[in-house]
Design a protein around this motif. Structure first.
Motif, PDB file in Angstrom:
ATOM      1  N   UNK A  49      56.389  31.214  54.782  1.00 32.09           N
ATOM      2  CA  UNK A  49      57.447  31.161  53.771  1.00 32.09           C
ATOM      3  C   UNK A  49      58.530  32.156  54.136  1.00 32.09           C
ATOM      4  N   UNK A  50      59.748  31.854  53.721  1.00 33.29           N
ATOM      5  CA  UNK A  50      60.856  32.766  53.947  1.00 33.29           C
ATOM      6  C   UNK A  50      61.800  32.724  52.764  1.00 33.29           C
ATOM      7  N   UNK A  51      62.583  33.797  52.631  1.00 32.94           N
ATOM      8  CA  UNK A  51      63.568  33.890  51.561  1.00 32.94           C
ATOM      9  C   UNK A  51      64.796  34.582  52.111  1.00 32.94           C
ATOM     10  N   UNK A  52      65.961  33.984  51.856  1.00 31.24           N
ATOM     11  CA  UNK A  52      67.210  34.544  52.371  1.00 31.24           C
ATOM     12  C   UNK A  52      67.976  35.200  51.235  1.00 31.24           C
ATOM     13  N   UNK A  53      68.966  35.998  51.617  1.00 28.59           N
ATOM     14  CA  UNK A  53      69.840  36.599  50.621  1.00 28.59           C
ATOM     15  C   UNK A  53      70.471  35.487  49.799  1.00 28.59           C
ATOM     16  N   UNK A  54      70.380  35.607  48.494  1.00 35.25           N
ATOM     17  CA  UNK A  54      70.846  34.544  47.619  1.00 35.25           C
ATOM     18  C   UNK A  54      69.678  33.823  46.977  1.00 35.25           C
ATOM     19  N   UNK A  55      68.494  33.992  47.582  1.00 35.84           N
ATOM     20  CA  UNK A  55      67.294  33.504  46.944  1.00 35.84           C
ATOM     21  C   UNK A  55      66.736  32.182  47.425  1.00 35.84           C
ATOM     22  N   UNK A  56      67.427  31.543  48.366  1.00 32.98           N
ATOM     23  CA  UNK A  56      66.905  30.257  48.844  1.00 32.98           C
ATOM     24  C   UNK A  56      65.601  30.499  49.600  1.00 32.98           C
ATOM     25  N   UNK A  57      64.603  29.672  49.300  1.00 35.96           N
ATOM     26  CA  UNK A  57      63.284  29.826  49.911  1.00 35.96           C
ATOM     27  C   UNK A  57      62.921  28.608  50.749  1.00 35.96           C
ATOM     28  N   UNK A  58      62.010  28.850  51.675  1.00 35.89           N
ATOM     29  CA  UNK A  58      61.489  27.783  52.523  1.00 35.89           C
ATOM     30  C   UNK A  58      59.988  27.990  52.650  1.00 35.89           C
ATOM     31  N   UNK A  59      59.230  26.905  52.576  1.00 39.20           N
ATOM     32  CA  UNK A  59      57.778  26.984  52.668  1.00 39.20           C
ATOM     33  C   UNK A  59      57.242  25.987  53.689  1.00 39.20           C
ATOM     34  N   UNK A  60      56.178  26.395  54.351  1.00 38.35           N
ATOM     35  CA  UNK A  60      55.424  25.436  55.145  1.00 38.35           C
ATOM     36  C   UNK A  60      54.777  24.436  54.195  1.00 38.35           C
ATOM     37  N   UNK A  61      54.561  23.226  54.679  1.00 38.71           N
ATOM     38  CA  UNK A  61      53.944  22.212  53.827  1.00 38.71           C
ATOM     39  C   UNK A  61      52.602  22.688  53.288  1.00 38.71           C
ATOM     40  N   UNK A  62      51.867  23.423  54.097  1.00 40.53           N
ATOM     41  CA  UNK A  62      50.542  23.889  53.687  1.00 40.53           C
ATOM     42  C   UNK A  62      50.613  24.932  52.579  1.00 40.53           C
ATOM     43  N   UNK A  63      51.781  25.538  52.396  1.00 37.42           N
ATOM     44  CA  UNK A  63      51.936  26.593  51.394  1.00 37.42           C
ATOM     45  C   UNK A  63      52.570  26.090  50.096  1.00 37.42           C
ATOM     46  N   UNK A  64      53.213  24.964  50.139  1.00 37.47           N
ATOM     47  CA  UNK A  64      53.924  24.461  48.967  1.00 37.47           C
ATOM     48  C   UNK A  64      52.967  24.226  47.799  1.00 37.47           C
ATOM     49  N   UNK A  65      53.366  24.718  46.648  1.00 41.92           N
ATOM     50  CA  UNK A  65      52.567  24.544  45.451  1.00 41.92           C
ATOM     51  C   UNK A  65      51.480  25.582  45.256  1.00 41.92           C
ATOM     52  N   UNK A  66      51.199  26.364  46.302  1.00 40.37           N
ATOM     53  CA  UNK A  66      50.149  27.376  46.196  1.00 40.37           C
ATOM     54  C   UNK A  66      50.669  28.793  46.410  1.00 40.37           C
ATOM     55  N   UNK A  67      51.663  28.936  47.276  1.00 33.85           N
ATOM     56  CA  UNK A  67      52.200  30.261  47.618  1.00 33.85           C
ATOM     57  C   UNK A  67      53.602  30.408  47.034  1.00 33.85           C
ATOM     58  N   UNK A  68      53.932  31.631  46.676  1.00 34.07           N
ATOM     59  CA  UNK A  68      55.272  31.934  46.179  1.00 34.07           C
ATOM     60  C   UNK A  68      55.785  33.193  46.857  1.00 34.07           C
ATOM     61  N   UNK A  69      56.960  33.089  47.459  1.00 30.99           N
ATOM     62  CA  UNK A  69      57.576  34.247  48.085  1.00 30.99           C
ATOM     63  C   UNK A  69      58.646  34.796  47.156  1.00 30.99           C
ATOM     64  N   UNK A  70      58.731  36.121  47.083  1.00 35.84           N
ATOM     65  CA  UNK A  70      59.753  36.746  46.260  1.00 35.84           C
ATOM     66  C   UNK A  70      60.206  38.027  46.953  1.00 35.84           C
ATOM     67  N   UNK A  71      61.321  38.551  46.469  1.00 38.26           N
ATOM     68  CA  UNK A  71      61.928  39.695  47.158  1.00 38.26           C
ATOM     69  C   UNK A  71      62.511  40.647  46.140  1.00 38.26           C
ATOM     70  N   UNK A  72      62.304  41.918  46.377  1.00 38.79           N
ATOM     71  CA  UNK A  72      62.938  42.969  45.595  1.00 38.79           C
ATOM     72  C   UNK A  72      64.031  43.556  46.475  1.00 38.79           C
ATOM     73  N   UNK A  73      65.248  43.147  46.230  1.00 39.90           N
ATOM     74  CA  UNK A  73      66.341  43.567  47.097  1.00 39.90           C
ATOM     75  C   UNK A  73      66.570  45.070  47.065  1.00 39.90           C
ATOM     76  N   UNK A  74      66.389  45.651  45.894  1.00 38.49           N
ATOM     77  CA  UNK A  74      66.628  47.088  45.771  1.00 38.49           C
ATOM     78  C   UNK A  74      65.651  47.918  46.574  1.00 38.49           C
ATOM     79  N   UNK A  75      64.460  47.386  46.781  1.00 38.03           N
ATOM     80  CA  UNK A  75      63.417  48.114  47.499  1.00 38.03           C
ATOM     81  C   UNK A  75      63.190  47.566  48.908  1.00 38.03           C
TER      82      UNK A  75
END
Length: 122
Positions: A49-75
């Motif tokens: 999984x990946x997340x870009x500035x602005x919040x758009x995310x991308x997941x592998x098919x095997x991760x969709x629906x089970x994994x969630x990526x998130x980001x704390x920009x301040x940290x």
């Protein structure tokens, strides 16, 4: 330089959950993207999984629906919440950061963590 510190890997039973964390520090002007890859024994490293500035995310098919990526920009920290884990999720999970180091340098560089082991087994 840029340092990535990962944590959260563990042994968990099938159906369980884990939360991985990766904190980036050092000479960073801005971060363009943060993500998680994994590599199982005998297999190539693959994007989870990946997340870009602005919040758009991308997941592998095997991760969709089970994994969630998130980001704390301040940290400068990225998380991977993994639910409903399966034995095939067993792998070393690597944090990846694409970052600019200086305001005058528009190039983005790839940085990798050392990896954290996730084992899903009963």
């Amino acid at each position: 330089q840029v340092q990535l510190v990962e944590s959260g890997g563990d042994l968990v039973q099938p159906g369980g959950s884990l939360r991985l964390s990766c904190a980036a520090s050092g000479r960073i002007f801005s971060i363009n993207a943060m993500g998680w890859y994994r590599q199982a024994p005998g297999k190539e490293r693959e994007l989870v999984a990946s997340i870009v500035t602005g919040g758009r995310t991308e997941y592998a098919d095997s991760a969709k629906g089970r994994f969630t990526i998130s980001r704390d920009n301040g940290e400068n920290t990225v998380y991977l919440q993994m639910n409903s884990l399966k034995p095939e999720d067993t792998a070393v999970y690597y944090c990846n950061v694409k970052a600019r180091r200086f305001s005058y340098d528009g190039r983005s560089y790839d940085y990798w963590g050392l990896g954290t082991q996730v084992t899903v087994s009963s």
